[in-house]
Design a protein around this motif. Structure first.
Motif, PDB file in Angstrom:
ATOM      1  N   LEU A  96       0.564  -1.271  -0.399  1.00 16.15           N
ATOM      2  CA  LEU A  96      -0.010   0.114   0.347  1.00 16.15           C
ATOM      3  C   LEU A  96       0.654   1.362  -0.782  1.00 16.15           C
ATOM      4  CD1 LEU A  96      -2.601  -1.161   2.555  1.00 16.15           C
ATOM      5  CD2 LEU A  96      -3.172  -1.006   0.107  1.00 16.15           C
ATOM      6  N   ASP A  97       1.315   1.225   0.578  1.00 11.72           N
ATOM      7  CA  ASP A  97       2.654   2.539   0.869  1.00 11.72           C
ATOM      8  C   ASP A  97       3.292   2.941  -0.588  1.00 11.72           C
ATOM      9  OD1 ASP A  97       2.053   2.607   3.603  1.00 11.72           O
ATOM     10  OD2 ASP A  97       4.240   2.139   4.282  1.00 11.72           O
ATOM     11  N   LYS A  98       4.066   1.541  -0.898  1.00 11.51           N
ATOM     12  CA  LYS A  98       4.239   1.485  -1.971  1.00 11.51           C
ATOM     13  C   LYS A  98       3.047   1.763  -3.749  1.00 11.51           C
ATOM     14  CE  LYS A  98       6.913  -0.683  -5.946  1.00 11.51           C
ATOM     15  NZ  LYS A  98       7.764  -2.149  -6.928  1.00 11.51           N
ATOM     16  N   ALA A  99       2.851   2.004  -3.593  1.00 12.86           N
ATOM     17  CA  ALA A  99       1.434   2.480  -4.337  1.00 12.86           C
ATOM     18  C   ALA A  99       1.102   3.643  -4.341  1.00 12.86           C
ATOM     19  CB  ALA A  99      -0.153   1.457  -4.202  1.00 12.86           C
ATOM     20  N   LYS A 100       0.728   4.189  -2.434  1.00  8.78           N
ATOM     21  CA  LYS A 100       0.761   5.925  -2.209  1.00  8.78           C
ATOM     22  C   LYS A 100       1.980   6.513  -2.901  1.00  8.78           C
ATOM     23  CE  LYS A 100      -0.481   8.375   1.136  1.00  8.78           C
ATOM     24  NZ  LYS A 100      -0.444   8.753   2.896  1.00  8.78           N
ATOM     25  N   ALA A 101       2.986   5.691  -2.819  1.00  2.63           N
ATOM     26  CA  ALA A 101       4.415   6.860  -2.935  1.00  2.63           C
ATOM     27  C   ALA A 101       4.759   6.739  -4.578  1.00  2.63           C
ATOM     28  CB  ALA A 101       5.451   5.728  -2.536  1.00  2.63           C
ATOM     29  N   GLU A 102       3.756   5.600  -5.349  1.00  6.44           N
ATOM     30  CA  GLU A 102       4.284   5.701  -7.332  1.00  6.44           C
ATOM     31  C   GLU A 102       3.039   6.760  -7.669  1.00  6.44           C
ATOM     32  OE1 GLU A 102       5.553   3.957  -9.020  1.00  6.44           O
ATOM     33  OE2 GLU A 102       6.799   2.590  -8.247  1.00  6.44           O
ATOM     34  N   GLN A 103       1.761   6.439  -6.774  1.00  2.00           N
ATOM     35  CA  GLN A 103       0.947   7.336  -7.160  1.00  2.00           C
ATOM     36  C   GLN A 103       1.132   8.913  -6.707  1.00  2.00           C
ATOM     37  OE1 GLN A 103      -2.699   7.288  -5.691  1.00  2.00           O
ATOM     38  NE2 GLN A 103      -3.647   8.789  -5.980  1.00  2.00           N
ATOM     39  N   ALA A 109       5.448  14.352 -10.759  1.00  2.00           N
ATOM     40  CA  ALA A 109       6.321  14.551 -12.163  1.00  2.00           C
ATOM     41  C   ALA A 109       5.454  14.935 -12.996  1.00  2.00           C
ATOM     42  CB  ALA A 109       6.226  12.992 -12.532  1.00  2.00           C
ATOM     43  N   GLN A 110       4.113  14.502 -13.369  1.00  2.01           N
ATOM     44  CA  GLN A 110       3.274  15.330 -14.213  1.00  2.01           C
ATOM     45  C   GLN A 110       2.733  17.365 -13.974  1.00  2.01           C
ATOM     46  OE1 GLN A 110      -0.881  13.896 -14.301  1.00  2.01           O
ATOM     47  NE2 GLN A 110      -0.172  11.667 -14.764  1.00  2.01           N
ATOM     48  N   ARG A 111       2.811  17.781 -12.489  1.00  2.00           N
ATOM     49  CA  ARG A 111       3.360  18.845 -12.085  1.00  2.00           C
ATOM     50  C   ARG A 111       4.486  19.766 -12.962  1.00  2.00           C
ATOM     51  NH1 ARG A 111       0.540  18.874  -6.594  1.00  2.00           N
ATOM     52  NH2 ARG A 111      -1.876  18.409  -6.864  1.00  2.00           N
ATOM     53  N   ALA A 112       5.482  19.018 -12.902  1.00  2.00           N
ATOM     54  CA  ALA A 112       6.915  19.486 -12.742  1.00  2.00           C
ATOM     55  C   ALA A 112       6.944  19.243 -13.953  1.00  2.00           C
ATOM     56  CB  ALA A 112       8.163  18.454 -12.001  1.00  2.00           C
ATOM     57  N   SER A 113       6.673  18.170 -14.726  1.00  2.00           N
ATOM     58  CA  SER A 113       6.330  18.069 -16.889  1.00  2.00           C
ATOM     59  C   SER A 113       6.058  19.577 -17.524  1.00  2.00           C
ATOM     60  CB  SER A 113       5.898  16.526 -16.844  1.00  2.00           C
ATOM     61  OG  SER A 113       4.818  16.965 -16.778  1.00  2.00           O
TER      62      SER A 113
END
Length: 356
Positions: A96-103, A109-113
């Motif tokens: 769950l932590d990994k999925a949250k981190a990926e999200q 990344a989308q905002r920064a791009s």
């Protein structure tokens, strides 16, 4: 059991012999299983001590393993089931932590791009605004970007790079053992600021800022622009291999062009509809007063709707400079009667408006 009773009545010796053999086989297999289990248990203990880095989990396992006795099958089963359930919960939490981190990483990344692409678009827009239409109707750029075609044009070109950058930045903080609450703003800016994001997006390959280098021929007035009319910002300011730095006049002109470009951009961001922009300059003529330097500055300022206000000491103001301004004031600092303060006084030399 009636079935076993019937079989015993018919052939008790054979059945008991079979039971004895089964018992011996089970005992032998049990001894082998116990021996094998001891070896695997010791191997397991060594493996977790070597591989497990999480202190709390290691203590939990050591406690459970310490209570295991090879001959206590029921207790061992309960211990292993407890460990299995603990592992399962930990794996679910980690997942769950990994999925949250990926999200979160995907979101940032989308905002920064989007932000980086916007910076690139605004940079191109600023440069495109510094264009002079000369007397032969040639479009003569005063500032250009060399290598502009290499800049990314869409978010999909850089989003993967920025995802990598975020992971590297997090690992860098972890490796330095910096508590999250102690990370200062300078550290964050160094990792996540505009400069860091832009550098990552362009892979460290920046476009070269080229500026028109003013000469006595004033080619911008009539010529079609060519590469030899330009030099890089770095070359004119500091010099580079094969070329000396620009003269004081050239530095003045390119600095003025850059100020005009930035002020024009700032004006758009604040939503000003005034066609004219004021540019206040502090002693610009201390560096140059030659006609071929001043002509383009004043012509381009007029073409781009810039009103220049220049401050300069009286000893360097020549007539050929002062006459370029429609209004010329002489300012003086005079002491007041009590001699404890000073007062700026002004005298109109030429131009100005009549006061009725």
């Amino acid at each position: 059991d009636d079935n076993i009773t019937e079989r015993l009545e018919k052939d008790a010796k054979q059945i008991i012999e079979t039971w004895r053999n089964d018992y011996k086989s089970l005992k032998r297999r049990l001894s082998e299983a116990e021996k094998k289990m001891k070896g695997e248990l010791e191997s397991f203990r060594s493996e977790i001590r070597r591989r497990l880095k999480e202190k709390i989990l290691l203590e939990k396992l050591n406690t459970e393993l310490h209570n295991i006795r090879v001959d206590n099958f029921k207790g061992n089963l309960e211990s292993f089931m407890s460990m299995k359930e603990h592992f399962q919960r930990e794996m679910e939490t980690t997942s769950l932590d990994k999925a949250k981190a990926e999200q979160v990483r995907e979101q940032w990344a989308q905002r920064a791009s989007k932000h980086v692409i916007r910076i690139i678009e605004l940079m191109k827009e600023m440069v495109r605004g510094m264009v002079y239409i000369n007397q032969n109707n040639y479009t003569f750029p005063l500032i250009k970007l060399k290598g502009e075609e290499l800049l990314p044009s869409g978010e999909d070109e850089i989003i993967f790079l920025l995802k990598e950058h975020f992971i590297q930045s997090i690992n860098e903080i972890i490796n330095k053992n910096i508590p999250l609450e102690d990370i200062d703003e300078n550290t964050l800016n160094g990792l996540m600021g505009d400069q860091a994001l832009f550098s990552k997006a362009v892979r460290g390959k920046y476009p070269l800022l080229m500026v028109y280098k003013i000469t006595e021929k004033n080619e911008f007035r009539y010529a079609k622009p060519h590469d030899y009319h330009y030099a890089s910002w770095e070359a004119l300011n500091r010099g580079e291999e094969g070329s000396a730095e620009g003269s004081g006049g050239q530095k003045l002109s390119i600095s003025t062009f850059m100020m005009m470009m930035l002020v024009n951009y700032k004006k758009k961001t604040i939503g000003s509809n005034n066609p004219w922009t004021v540019l206040l300059m502090d002693n610009p003529f201390g560096q140059a007063s030659a006609k071929h330097i001043l002509d383009p500055i004043f012509e381009i300022a007029s073409s781009l709707n810039f009103q220049l206000i220049a401050l300069a000491p009286p000893e360097i103001i020549k007539i050929e400079i002062s006459k370029r301004f429609p209004v010329f004031w002489e300012l003086r600092i005079e002491e007041t009667e009590n001699s404890y303060s000073s007062l700026i006084t002004s005298r109109l030399i030429h131009g100005g408006r009549k006061i009725l």
